[in-house]
Motif scaffolding. Structure first.
Motif, PDB file in Angstrom:
ATOM      1  N   ARG A 152       0.867   4.157  -2.822  1.00 12.99           N
ATOM      2  CA  ARG A 152       0.651   5.581  -2.509  1.00 12.99           C
ATOM      3  C   ARG A 152       1.806   6.438  -3.006  1.00 12.99           C
ATOM      4  O   ARG A 152       1.613   7.536  -3.520  1.00 12.99           O
ATOM      5  CB  ARG A 152       0.479   5.746  -0.998  1.00 12.99           C
ATOM      6  N   ARG A 191      -9.584   6.159  -1.401  1.00  8.78           N
ATOM      7  CA  ARG A 191      -8.425   5.624  -0.696  1.00  8.78           C
ATOM      8  C   ARG A 191      -8.669   4.185  -0.254  1.00  8.78           C
ATOM      9  O   ARG A 191      -7.785   3.333  -0.359  1.00  8.78           O
ATOM     10  CB  ARG A 191      -8.104   6.482   0.530  1.00  8.78           C
ATOM     11  N   SER A 192      -9.876   3.900   0.231  1.00 12.58           N
ATOM     12  CA  SER A 192     -10.183   2.547   0.692  1.00 12.58           C
ATOM     13  C   SER A 192     -10.138   1.551  -0.455  1.00 12.58           C
ATOM     14  O   SER A 192      -9.863   0.375  -0.245  1.00 12.58           O
ATOM     15  CB  SER A 192     -11.555   2.516   1.370  1.00 12.58           C
ATOM     16  N   ARG A 193     -10.395   2.028  -1.685  1.00 11.40           N
ATOM     17  CA  ARG A 193     -10.315   1.164  -2.872  1.00 11.40           C
ATOM     18  C   ARG A 193      -8.924   1.211  -3.497  1.00 11.40           C
ATOM     19  O   ARG A 193      -8.703   0.630  -4.550  1.00 11.40           O
ATOM     20  CB  ARG A 193     -11.360   1.598  -3.899  1.00 11.40           C
ATOM     21  N   ARG A 194      -8.008   1.923  -2.829  1.00 10.24           N
ATOM     22  CA  ARG A 194      -6.615   2.090  -3.290  1.00 10.24           C
ATOM     23  C   ARG A 194      -6.540   2.751  -4.664  1.00 10.24           C
ATOM     24  O   ARG A 194      -5.606   2.505  -5.430  1.00 10.24           O
ATOM     25  CB  ARG A 194      -5.872   0.749  -3.296  1.00 10.24           C
ATOM     26  N   THR A 226      -4.361  10.972   4.991  1.00 14.50           N
ATOM     27  CA  THR A 226      -4.300   9.525   5.192  1.00 14.50           C
ATOM     28  C   THR A 226      -3.499   8.832   4.087  1.00 14.50           C
ATOM     29  O   THR A 226      -3.017   7.719   4.282  1.00 14.50           O
ATOM     30  CB  THR A 226      -5.717   8.933   5.236  1.00 14.50           C
ATOM     31  N   TYR A 232      -5.526   5.654  -5.531  1.00 15.14           N
ATOM     32  CA  TYR A 232      -4.829   6.795  -4.949  1.00 15.14           C
ATOM     33  C   TYR A 232      -4.659   7.946  -5.935  1.00 15.14           C
ATOM     34  O   TYR A 232      -4.682   9.107  -5.540  1.00 15.14           O
ATOM     35  CB  TYR A 232      -3.476   6.356  -4.399  1.00 15.14           C
ATOM     36  N   ASP A 259       0.832  -1.203   0.000  1.00 16.79           N
ATOM     37  CA  ASP A 259       0.000   0.000   0.000  1.00 16.79           C
ATOM     38  C   ASP A 259       0.866   1.252   0.000  1.00 16.79           C
ATOM     39  O   ASP A 259       0.586   2.214  -0.713  1.00 16.79           O
ATOM     40  CB  ASP A 259      -0.906  -0.012   1.232  1.00 16.79           C
ATOM     41  N   GLU A 302     -11.797   9.515   0.946  1.00 18.74           N
ATOM     42  CA  GLU A 302     -11.646   8.332   1.795  1.00 18.74           C
ATOM     43  C   GLU A 302     -12.158   7.079   1.088  1.00 18.74           C
ATOM     44  O   GLU A 302     -11.549   5.996   1.198  1.00 18.74           O
ATOM     45  CB  GLU A 302     -12.390   8.533   3.114  1.00 18.74           C
ATOM     46  N   GLU A 303     -13.251   7.221   0.341  1.00 17.43           N
ATOM     47  CA  GLU A 303     -13.780   6.083  -0.408  1.00 17.43           C
ATOM     48  C   GLU A 303     -12.790   5.629  -1.479  1.00 17.43           C
ATOM     49  O   GLU A 303     -12.525   4.434  -1.644  1.00 17.43           O
ATOM     50  CB  GLU A 303     -15.114   6.475  -1.046  1.00 17.43           C
TER      51      GLU A 303
END
Length: 709
Positions: free
Chosen positions: A566, A639-642, A691, A644, A562, A636-637
């Motif tokens: 990023r 980001r949670s699914r990567r 984040t 980026y 991860d 954030e959504e």
């Protein structure tokens, strides 16, 4: 302007040390000439090397430094002159400056009035500067190993210095090092030129003169010649090709001054031995290139790079000698292979009790038990997380991984540690999965290596390295400075690469927790060490800019794949104007919050959730609050699914609202409630979009506007 040529002649330098020393010498000479104002802006720098020489040649060198006009400041005017009469202080300053009393002037600055003198400092001759300072640069060259060779003398060098060549155009520069005085002489090939001296009248003669003496000083030219010769000689075998091996090409380049290639052969019966054994014997022990057929299988031929030139009769003699040596090495390997099979790996486990791992940590048998404990804990974690693997094969591989240390083949060919174990496991019917895990246990050995291809191999490699790290750190044996006697940096690099490049859902905390009881100090030291290795991996192996690395790691590095994703996403957007501007704004916000914490005891983590919407008096701050609330869930959504890249693009759309906020709003307002609310707002903005990375760590080219606060 003149051309400066410098060559240090030595006894043969180890091949692995030649290229770094060549580059460092060139850099040091360039830095020296620039520092001493002797190098023109259009200077051309060339460096050369052979096993017996390091050379640097620079054009556009000034023959002397330019004169320098300096203004010297002395004592205060009131001390130097009393009622207009010079005192002893003025006289002493004038003497030091080399001027008459009457040449002293008054200098007025913010501190007061002082005596001043303008002096002309004449430039020194280039030859004088080089004679004085170049030996210091030679002394400062870094070598992995140095030696003394003159009794009672202080100098240390990689090998004894035999001659120095130093020319500034036609003039000899009288450099002296280790009792050797520079001249206009170099030396040709030991055999082909009899080691006779070669006179160099001007730097422009250097390459041609040495070529005539059977020396190719340019390693690039030697490398090209070697490759062409390898191609040409291999074509004499129908359908064959030499096996590409860039590190070996580099090695033989730095082992030779006048290379030639000879083709040799060996009996096909040796091909019954594993290819890894044959190639290791040829490559690592004899510096031979392997030859393969059109299907990529090893052929009964090899290529040797010679440091000489001879006719067909001479080549036949050399070929016969090399074949005889290789045959003896292959016979040894075949004997050890057959001899080792008499004791299966399973029976060798007990023999590990006599093989020391580390004096305070016991034997390799104890090391194996520790590895097995860690592997078992990690395997349980992976099963909980739905990862499929062969637990029985993993346990077998872990138990037997180190047993080849007792094998005669490994004792003779230490480079084959692990590889031999895997080959023996396959030959002894222990299963392909276990054999593969043992075979790959020491990979990756560098950032260029691939990681083990199986989950079992990855787990074994992780456990072996991480157990070593925790055990060594618990003993206080962590690396310090350039010293790393137990190769712990390499072990940690392997851990990082396996976690980063594999699909294993494991973090550093998982590894630390699975390692049993660790003292807080050991855990803290090891965590910091691993973070440093992650930085190294991202910068060196992935080529990611240092500020991107800092920004990403500040947002967390527990999940290495991860963190890599990023970092790569951030690298793609970092140069956009919007992102650069918002990075500068985040840096500014962080500075404001830090100052508030220091001066007002402001607690950012509490205030970030404490924005009072009714206190958002200015439209700019109300808009920033509203847009942050709108964008934060979307980012954030993503980001949670990567996703980026998309997340960072969305975050960058906040730029105009952040810019307007800082243009229109005084953060540090005199009213306590407004000030607290505005600090809470920028804390909320930072928390909402940091984040993925801490954008304040970015080095942004866009200059932020001045703070209204």
């Amino acid at each position: 302007m003149a051309t400066f040529l410098f060559e240090a002649g030595l006894e043969e330098i180890p091949a692995r040390m030649v290229a770094p020393a060549q580059a460092e010498l060139a850099r040091r000479v360039v830095d020296l000439l620039q520092r001493e104002r002797l190098l023109g802006p259009d200077a051309e720098v060339k460096s050369y090397s052979t096993p017996r020489r390091l050379t640097v040649c620079l054009s556009a060198v000034f023959e002397s430094q330019a004169d320098v006009i300096e203004q010297l400041t002395g004592p205060s005017w009131s001390i130097a002159f009393k009622d207009g009469v010079p005192t002893g202080a003025a006289q002493a300053f004038a003497k030091k400056a080399g001027v008459e009393i009457g040449a002293l002037t008054k200098l007025t600055n913010a501190k007061g009035e002082y005596v001043s003198a303008t002096v002309k400092k004449p430039g020194r001759k280039a030859a004088e500067v080089l004679t004085e300072l170049l030996p210091r640069e030679l002394t400062a060259l870094y070598w992995p190993k140095n030696m003394y060779w003159r009794a009672g003398k202080p100098e240390r060098f990689v090998r004894p210095v035999k001659w120095l060549l130093a020319l500034l155009d036609h003039a000899i520069v009288p450099v002296e090092f280790a009792g050797v005085h520079a001249a206009n002489l170099t030396y040709g090939h030991r055999i082909l030129h009899g080691g006779h001296a070669v006179t160099i009248n001007h730097p422009s003669d250097y390459l041609a003169a040495l070529e005539a003496a059977k020396v190719m000083p340019d390693p690039d030219a030697r490398r090209h010649k070697i490759r062409k010769a390898l191609d040409a000689v291999t074509r004499t075998v129908p359908g064959a090709r030499w096996r590409e091996d860039e590190p070996l090409v580099e090695t033989v380049t730095h082992l030779t001054e006048w290379p030639q290639v000879v083709l040799g052969g060996f009996e096909p019966e040796y091909l019954s031995l594993p290819e890894e054994v044959l190639v290791t014997v040829m490559r690592d022990h004899q510096k031979y290139f392997a030859v393969e057929d059109a299907a990529g299988k090893l052929a009964p031929h090899f290529l040797a790079v010679l440091n000489t030139e001879t006719d067909e009769q001479g080549l036949a003699t050399i070929r016969h000698g090399n074949e005889r040596v290789l045959r003896a090495r292959f016979n040894d390997a075949r004997f050890f292979w057959n001899f080792d099979q008499k004791i299966p790996l399973s029976e060798r486990l007990e023999l590990l009790k006599t093989v020391t791992f580390q004096k305070d940590l016991g034997s390799y048998h104890q090391k194996t038990e520790a590895n097995l404990s860690l592997v078992t804990a990690l395997a349980a974690l992976l099963r909980e997380r739905g990862i499929q693997f062969d637990h029985s094969a993993l346990e077998t591989a872990t138990r037997l991984a180190k047993t080849d240390l007792t094998a005669e083949l490994v004792k003779e060919f230490t480079e084959l540690q692990g590889v031999v174990g895997g080959l023996y496991a396959r030959a002894q019917g222990l299963g392909e999965t276990a054999a593969q895990a043992i075979y790959w246990q020491y990979r990756p050995a560098s950032s260029e290596d691939a990681i083990p291809p199986t989950v079992e191999g990855q787990l074994l490699g992780l456990a072996d390295r991480f157990q070593t790290l925790t055990a060594m750190f618990a003993l206080g044996l962590e690396p310090t400075g350039s010293k790393d006697p137990f190769a712990l940096r390499r072990a940690a690099n392997g851990v990082v690469k396996i976690l980063a490049d594999s699909a294993l859902p494991l973090t550093f905390d998982d590894l630390l927790d699975a390692s049993g009881e660790l003292s807080p100090a050991t855990r803290s030291s090891l965590t910091a060490f691993l973070r440093e290795r992650v930085e190294f991996y991202l910068r060196e192996a992935r080529g990611i800019a240092y500020d991107v690395v800092n920004a990403v790691l500040a947002a967390g590095s527990a999940d290495l794949p991860d963190a890599v994703a990023r970092a790569e996403a951030l690298s793609t957007v970092r140069d956009s104007a919007d992102f650069a501007a918002i990075s500068a704004a985040f840096k500014r916000s962080k500075n404001i919050l830090r100052q508030a914490a220091e001066k007002l005891a402001f607690k950012e983590e509490i205030a970030a959730t404490g924005v009072v919407e009714a206190l958002l008096a200015d439209p700019a701050e109300a808009t920033l609050y509203r847009e942050t609330r709108r964008l934060a869930p979307l980012v954030e959504e993503l980001r949670s699914r990567r996703e980026y890249g998309h997340a960072l693009e969305q975050a960058a759309t906040l730029r105009p609202h952040v810019d307007l906020f800082f243009d229109k709003v005084m953060v540090m307002a005199p009213e306590a409630d407004l000030r607290q609310n505005r600090l809470a707002l920028i804390a909320m903005v930072l928390a909402s979009f940091s984040t993925i990375a801490d954008f304040s760590e970015m080095v942004a080219p866009v200059k932020a506007s001045s703070d209204a606060a």
